[in-house]
Design a protein around this motif. Structure first.
Motif, PDB file in Angstrom:
ATOM      1  N   LEU A  36       0.841  -1.208   0.000  1.00  0.00           N
ATOM      2  CA  LEU A  36       0.000   0.000   0.000  1.00  0.00           C
ATOM      3  C   LEU A  36       0.871   1.251   0.000  1.00  0.00           C
ATOM      4  CD1 LEU A  36      -2.746   1.387   0.191  1.00  0.00           C
ATOM      5  CD2 LEU A  36      -2.631   1.118   2.672  1.00  0.00           C
ATOM      6  N   LEU A  37       1.978   1.230   0.757  1.00  0.00           N
ATOM      7  CA  LEU A  37       2.898   2.368   0.773  1.00  0.00           C
ATOM      8  C   LEU A  37       3.494   2.603  -0.609  1.00  0.00           C
ATOM      9  CD1 LEU A  37       4.763   1.700   4.140  1.00  0.00           C
ATOM     10  CD2 LEU A  37       3.229   3.612   3.644  1.00  0.00           C
ATOM     11  N   LYS A  38       3.790   1.499  -1.280  1.00  0.00           N
ATOM     12  CA  LYS A  38       4.356   1.611  -2.627  1.00  0.00           C
ATOM     13  C   LYS A  38       3.368   2.280  -3.570  1.00  0.00           C
ATOM     14  CE  LYS A  38       6.402  -1.295  -6.242  1.00  0.00           C
ATOM     15  NZ  LYS A  38       6.763  -2.699  -6.597  1.00  0.00           N
ATOM     16  N   TRP A  39       2.094   1.900  -3.456  1.00  0.00           N
ATOM     17  CA  TRP A  39       1.088   2.483  -4.344  1.00  0.00           C
ATOM     18  C   TRP A  39       0.779   3.928  -3.961  1.00  0.00           C
ATOM     19  CZ3 TRP A  39       0.684   0.437  -8.746  1.00  0.00           C
ATOM     20  CH2 TRP A  39       0.801  -0.939  -8.921  1.00  0.00           C
ATOM     21  N   VAL A  40       0.848   4.240  -2.666  1.00  0.00           N
ATOM     22  CA  VAL A  40       0.689   5.640  -2.258  1.00  0.00           C
ATOM     23  C   VAL A  40       1.813   6.489  -2.849  1.00  0.00           C
ATOM     24  CG1 VAL A  40       0.775   7.221  -0.281  1.00  0.00           C
ATOM     25  CG2 VAL A  40      -0.589   5.137  -0.154  1.00  0.00           C
ATOM     26  N   HIS A  41       3.030   5.951  -2.814  1.00  0.00           N
ATOM     27  CA  HIS A  41       4.168   6.671  -3.401  1.00  0.00           C
ATOM     28  C   HIS A  41       3.962   6.888  -4.898  1.00  0.00           C
ATOM     29  CE1 HIS A  41       8.176   7.722  -4.735  1.00  0.00           C
ATOM     30  NE2 HIS A  41       8.161   6.675  -5.529  1.00  0.00           N
ATOM     31  N   LEU A  42       3.613   5.812  -5.609  1.00  0.00           N
ATOM     32  CA  LEU A  42       3.441   5.935  -7.062  1.00  0.00           C
ATOM     33  C   LEU A  42       2.274   6.859  -7.404  1.00  0.00           C
ATOM     34  CD1 LEU A  42       4.082   2.225  -8.116  1.00  0.00           C
ATOM     35  CD2 LEU A  42       5.645   4.170  -8.305  1.00  0.00           C
ATOM     36  N   GLY A  43       1.194   6.773  -6.602  1.00  0.00           N
ATOM     37  CA  GLY A  43       0.069   7.675  -6.837  1.00  0.00           C
ATOM     38  C   GLY A  43       0.431   9.129  -6.583  1.00  0.00           C
ATOM     39  N   ALA A  75       4.355  11.254  -1.428  1.00  0.00           N
ATOM     40  CA  ALA A  75       5.224  10.361  -2.209  1.00  0.00           C
ATOM     41  C   ALA A  75       6.549  10.140  -1.492  1.00  0.00           C
ATOM     42  CB  ALA A  75       5.453  10.946  -3.599  1.00  0.00           C
ATOM     43  N   TRP A  76       7.099  11.175  -0.939  1.00  0.00           N
ATOM     44  CA  TRP A  76       8.379  11.092  -0.226  1.00  0.00           C
ATOM     45  C   TRP A  76       8.237  10.252   1.047  1.00  0.00           C
ATOM     46  CZ3 TRP A  76      11.671  16.059   1.057  1.00  0.00           C
ATOM     47  CH2 TRP A  76      12.928  15.672   1.519  1.00  0.00           C
ATOM     48  N   LEU A  77       7.223  10.555   1.851  1.00  0.00           N
ATOM     49  CA  LEU A  77       7.013   9.835   3.104  1.00  0.00           C
ATOM     50  C   LEU A  77       6.742   8.350   2.848  1.00  0.00           C
ATOM     51  CD1 LEU A  77       6.545   9.746   6.178  1.00  0.00           C
ATOM     52  CD2 LEU A  77       4.181  10.424   5.756  1.00  0.00           C
ATOM     53  N   ALA A  78       5.900   8.043   1.863  1.00  0.00           N
ATOM     54  CA  ALA A  78       5.560   6.651   1.576  1.00  0.00           C
ATOM     55  C   ALA A  78       6.772   5.880   1.068  1.00  0.00           C
ATOM     56  CB  ALA A  78       4.429   6.597   0.550  1.00  0.00           C
ATOM     57  N   ALA A  79       7.583   6.497   0.212  1.00  0.00           N
ATOM     58  CA  ALA A  79       8.763   5.807  -0.321  1.00  0.00           C
ATOM     59  C   ALA A  79       9.771   5.518   0.776  1.00  0.00           C
ATOM     60  CB  ALA A  79       9.405   6.658  -1.416  1.00  0.00           C
ATOM     61  N   SER A  81       9.178   5.283   4.017  1.00  0.00           N
ATOM     62  CA  SER A  81       8.606   4.308   4.943  1.00  0.00           C
ATOM     63  C   SER A  81       8.644   2.903   4.344  1.00  0.00           C
ATOM     64  CB  SER A  81       7.153   4.694   5.276  1.00  0.00           C
ATOM     65  OG  SER A  81       7.084   5.990   5.840  1.00  0.00           O
ATOM     66  N   TYR A  82       8.369   2.808   3.053  1.00  0.00           N
ATOM     67  CA  TYR A  82       8.402   1.498   2.379  1.00  0.00           C
ATOM     68  C   TYR A  82       9.805   0.909   2.405  1.00  0.00           C
ATOM     69  CZ  TYR A  82       7.623  -2.035  -1.230  1.00  0.00           C
ATOM     70  OH  TYR A  82       7.535  -3.226  -1.928  1.00  0.00           O
ATOM     71  N   PHE A  83      10.821   1.746   2.214  1.00  0.00           N
ATOM     72  CA  PHE A  83      12.199   1.262   2.278  1.00  0.00           C
ATOM     73  C   PHE A  83      12.549   0.794   3.684  1.00  0.00           C
ATOM     74  CE2 PHE A  83      16.683   2.092   3.204  1.00  0.00           C
ATOM     75  CZ  PHE A  83      17.288   1.266   2.260  1.00  0.00           C
ATOM     76  N   ALA A  84      12.168   1.588   4.696  1.00  0.00           N
ATOM     77  CA  ALA A  84      12.475   1.210   6.073  1.00  0.00           C
ATOM     78  C   ALA A  84      11.777  -0.084   6.471  1.00  0.00           C
ATOM     79  CB  ALA A  84      12.068   2.340   7.015  1.00  0.00           C
ATOM     80  N   LEU A  85      10.622  -0.337   5.882  1.00  0.00           N
ATOM     81  CA  LEU A  85       9.836  -1.514   6.243  1.00  0.00           C
ATOM     82  C   LEU A  85      10.247  -2.758   5.466  1.00  0.00           C
ATOM     83  CD1 LEU A  85       7.386  -2.351   8.016  1.00  0.00           C
ATOM     84  CD2 LEU A  85       5.924  -1.790   6.074  1.00  0.00           C
ATOM     85  N   ARG A  86      10.658  -2.591   4.202  1.00  0.00           N
ATOM     86  CA  ARG A  86      10.859  -3.744   3.321  1.00  0.00           C
ATOM     87  C   ARG A  86      12.272  -3.849   2.759  1.00  0.00           C
ATOM     88  NH1 ARG A  86       7.405  -7.822   2.830  1.00  0.00           N
ATOM     89  NH2 ARG A  86       7.691  -7.897   0.565  1.00  0.00           N
ATOM     90  N   TYR A  97      16.227   2.646  -5.671  1.00  0.00           N
ATOM     91  CA  TYR A  97      15.184   3.657  -5.876  1.00  0.00           C
ATOM     92  C   TYR A  97      14.598   4.137  -4.556  1.00  0.00           C
ATOM     93  CZ  TYR A  97      10.900   5.923  -7.367  1.00  0.00           C
ATOM     94  OH  TYR A  97       9.884   6.837  -7.543  1.00  0.00           O
ATOM     95  N   PHE A  98      14.039   3.218  -3.775  1.00  0.00           N
ATOM     96  CA  PHE A  98      13.388   3.629  -2.528  1.00  0.00           C
ATOM     97  C   PHE A  98      14.414   4.056  -1.485  1.00  0.00           C
ATOM     98  CE2 PHE A  98      10.109   0.974  -4.513  1.00  0.00           C
ATOM     99  CZ  PHE A  98       9.021   1.811  -4.400  1.00  0.00           C
ATOM    100  N   GLY A  99      15.607   3.440  -1.515  1.00  0.00           N
ATOM    101  CA  GLY A  99      16.662   3.873  -0.606  1.00  0.00           C
ATOM    102  C   GLY A  99      17.128   5.282  -0.911  1.00  0.00           C
TER     103      GLY A  99
END
Length: 220
Positions: A36-43, A75-79, A81-86, A97-99
């Protein structure tokens, strides 16, 4: 504000983006897919591209400068957060990319401490979304300080409402030609000419009732 406080404030503001990213990753619900974070970032990134297209084509933006920043911020926050989580499950492309989004604030702080010119160059994506100083805001229009580019002289931008969610950037005038010292403070502003005109006249009214007319050249 002294230079010492400014030198501390800018890095502190940049590093303040890490707690939301780390807290989002730390307390992300286990039943909720991290995708979901990834899609929030892309959106959010897609909305940013739409914003750039609308601004370049029709001179339209989201109404209010803080609302205009929201897609990029999400987009910044979601990306991050997604990196920190996954990050442990990512391949090299995802980590790159996310890093990069996650490391960007720290990179900006390093650039700021090492070289201010380099900092300006690497912070262009943020500078584009930093709110401009607003000299006046009313139901008919808003007048903001702006610039046509890094080497362009300071100018004033005229912005008018365009429906409930959008605003239109109608025109600009060079700040050294505006002669705002004639009224010092803007208490009210009235748009005088029609939207079809290449030049928009705006009557500015000072706190003492003194009037001054500015002519904004169309941004098209």
């Amino acid at each position: 504000m002294s230079d010492i406080w400014i030198n501390l404030l800018i890095p502190a503001c940049l590093l303040a983006s890490y707690p939301p990213m780390l807290l989002t990753a730390r307390f992300w619900p286990k039943h909720q897919s991290p995708r979901l974070l990834k899609w929030v970032h892309l959106g959010g990134w897609g909305l940013v591209l739409l914003q750039i297209g609308a601004m370049g084509t029709w001179r339209l933006s989201l109404r209010g400068q803080w609302l205009d920043m929201l897609p990029f911020g999400l987009a910044w926050l979601a990306a991050g957060s997604y990196f920190a989580l996954r990050r442990r499950q990512m391949g090299w492309a995802g980590k790159f990319y996310f890093g990069g989004w996650f490391a960007y604030p720290a990179a900006l702080v390093g650039a700021y401490l090492l070289d201010r010119i380099f900092f300006v160059l690497v912070s262009i994506p943020i500078i584009l979304f930093i709110p401009d100083q607003e000299l006046y805001s009313g139901p008919q229009c808003a007048i903001r300080s702006g610039s046509g580019g890094f080497l362009a002289p300071p100018r004033l931008d005229l912005v008018t409402p365009f429906g409930p969610l959008l605003e239109k950037h109608r025109g600009f005038v060079q700040r050294n030609e505006a002669n705002l010292a004639a009224i010092k403070t803007i208490s009210a502003a009235q748009v005088l000419t029609t939207p079809a005109s290449d030049t928009t006249a705006v009557m500015l009214i000072g706190p003492t009732g003194r009037r001054h007319i500015l002519y904004f050249l169309s941004s098209h």
